[in-house]
Design an enzyme around this catalytic site. Structure first.
Site, PDB file in Angstrom:
ATOM      1  N   HIS A 158       1.211   6.748 -11.203  1.00  0.00           N
ATOM      2  CA  HIS A 158       2.589   7.255 -11.208  1.00  0.00           C
ATOM      3  C   HIS A 158       3.534   6.375 -10.396  1.00  0.00           C
ATOM      4  O   HIS A 158       4.461   6.869  -9.754  1.00  0.00           O
ATOM      5  CB  HIS A 158       2.641   8.699 -10.707  1.00  0.00           C
ATOM      6  N   HIS A 209      -8.348   1.648  -5.922  1.00  0.00           N
ATOM      7  CA  HIS A 209      -6.938   1.303  -5.892  1.00  0.00           C
ATOM      8  C   HIS A 209      -6.620   0.493  -4.648  1.00  0.00           C
ATOM      9  O   HIS A 209      -7.458   0.325  -3.758  1.00  0.00           O
ATOM     10  CB  HIS A 209      -6.064   2.567  -5.950  1.00  0.00           C
ATOM     11  N   THR A 234      -5.355   9.378   2.269  1.00  0.00           N
ATOM     12  CA  THR A 234      -4.164   8.786   2.884  1.00  0.00           C
ATOM     13  C   THR A 234      -2.925   9.040   2.039  1.00  0.00           C
ATOM     14  O   THR A 234      -1.847   8.522   2.341  1.00  0.00           O
ATOM     15  CB  THR A 234      -4.342   7.270   3.089  1.00  0.00           C
TER      16      THR A 234
END
Length: 282
Positions: A89, A119, A223
C-alpha cells in the site's frame, strides 16, 4: 543472572483491539496519513510497552547457551514458489511468497513458522534507514523476513495470537554490488503506484542472506501498525548492497507514495534483556 524469557506475554483483552484495525490499515504512513507519533491513536498497541525496533547495546547482550541454531534449509527452495513484488500500500518494497510453503524451525522458536513475505525499510542516505540500531548506529536499510506459526493460515490471523509472529531481521549497509539482489533492484524501478504488483523470477531466499549464524533475540512488536507482539531475531552480520542498488530504493521517494525514510525510530527497552546464541557476538 539473566533469566531467558521463552514466551510472549499476550493480554487476552487485547484481542478485541484488533477488531477493525486491518480495515483502517490504509490510513497510516510515515509522512502521509497517520504518522508514527500518532499511530497509537488508531492502533493502541503502538503505545504499549515492549515495542520495536530497539537499539541493541552489544555490551549489554547476555549470552544464552540454550539458544539453538536455526534450520533454514527450506530457504533454499525455489520449485513451486511464486514471488511477487508489491509496495504494501505504498509504504515499502515487499516480496510476497506464494505456492509452496517455506518453513523455518529451530532458533528456540516455539514451533514451526511459515515465511509469508519479506520487505525492506530504508532512508534517504547511507546513514539513515535501518530500524534497529547496534550501539546507537543506524545504517542504510533493513530486511525483515516475516513468518507466522504454521497452525495459522496467514500473518493476519497469527498476529491475534500468542507467539503467532516471528521476524528474521538483517541490517543492510553500503558495499560492493550484490548480484543476488539484482532480480529485486532491477524490478523496483518499474514500480510507479501503490497497487503495482510485479512478478519475480523465483530465487533462493537464502541467497539474500549472509552466512553468519549468530543472532540477537528479544521479544518486541511489529514495527508497523497494529504493532502486535513479535519474536525478534536480529542477525549480527550485515547484508551489503552497492550505492547504485540502494539508490533504486531511494528513487521511489520521487513518487507519490510514502517510500522514503520508511523506518520507525527505536523504542524504549522497558527492562527487556537482549540475548545471543554467540558469546561476545557483535
Amino acid at each position: 543472572m539473566c533469566t531467558r524469557i521463552t514466551r510472549l506475554v499476550f493480554v487476552k483483552s487485547s484481542r478485541s483491539i484488533f477488531n477493525g484495525l486491518i480495515r483502517k490499515a490504509h490510513n497510516w504512513g510515515y509522512r502521509q496519513g497517520i504518522v508514527p507519533e500518532e499511530w497509537h491513536t488508531v492502533f493502541p498497541l503502538c503505545n504499549a510497552k515492549f515495542q520495536s525496533p530497539i537499539d541493541i547495546k552489544t555490551s549489554d547482550v547476555a549470552y544464552d547457551s540454550s539458544l539453538e541454531k536455526f534450520n533454514l534449509e527450506e530457504l533454499e527452495k525455489t520449485r513451486d514458489v511464486d514471488m511477487v513484488l508489491c509496495t504494501n500500500h505504498g509504504r515499502s518494497i515487499q516480496v510476497n511468497l506464494q505456492g509452496h510453503d517455506i518453513k523455518v524451525t529451530g532458533g528456540s522458536l516455539p514451533g514451526t513458522y511459515k515465511v509469508e513475505q519479506f520487505h525492506f525499510h530504508w532512508g534517504p542516505n547511507n546513514n539513515v534507514g535501518s530500524e534497529h540500531t547496534y550501539d546507537g548506529k543506524q545504517v542504510t536499510a533493513e530486511l525483515h523476513i516475516v513468518m507466522h506459526l504454521d497452525k495459522y493460515s496467514n500473518a493476519g490471523e497469527a498476529l491475534k495470537n500468542e507467539n503467532g509472529l516471528a521476524v528474521l531481521g538483517y541490517l543492510i549497509d553500503v558495499g560492493s554490488h550484490n548480484k543476488n539482489y539484482d532480480e529485486i533492484t532491477d524490478k523496483v524501478k518499474n514500480v510507479q503506484k501503490q497497487d503495482d504488483i510485479l512478478p519475480l523470477q523465483s530465487f533462493k531466499l537464502s541467497s539474500l542472506l549472509p552466512s553468519s549464524k549468530c543472532y540477537y533475540r528479544y521479544l518486541g512488536s511489529m514495527t508497523t501498525p497494529p504493532c502486535a507482539p513479535v519474536i525478534w531475531t536480529m542477525f549480527t552480520e550485515n547484508i551489503y548492497l552497492s550505492e547504485n542498488q540502494l539508490q533504486e530504493f531511494r528513487n521511489l521517494g520521487n513518487t507519490d507514495m510514502d517510500l522514503i525514510h520508511n523506518c520507525r525510530s527505536p523504542r524504549p527497552l522497558d527492562g527487556r534483556i537482549v540475548t545471543s546464541n554467540c558469546n561476545n557476538s557483535s
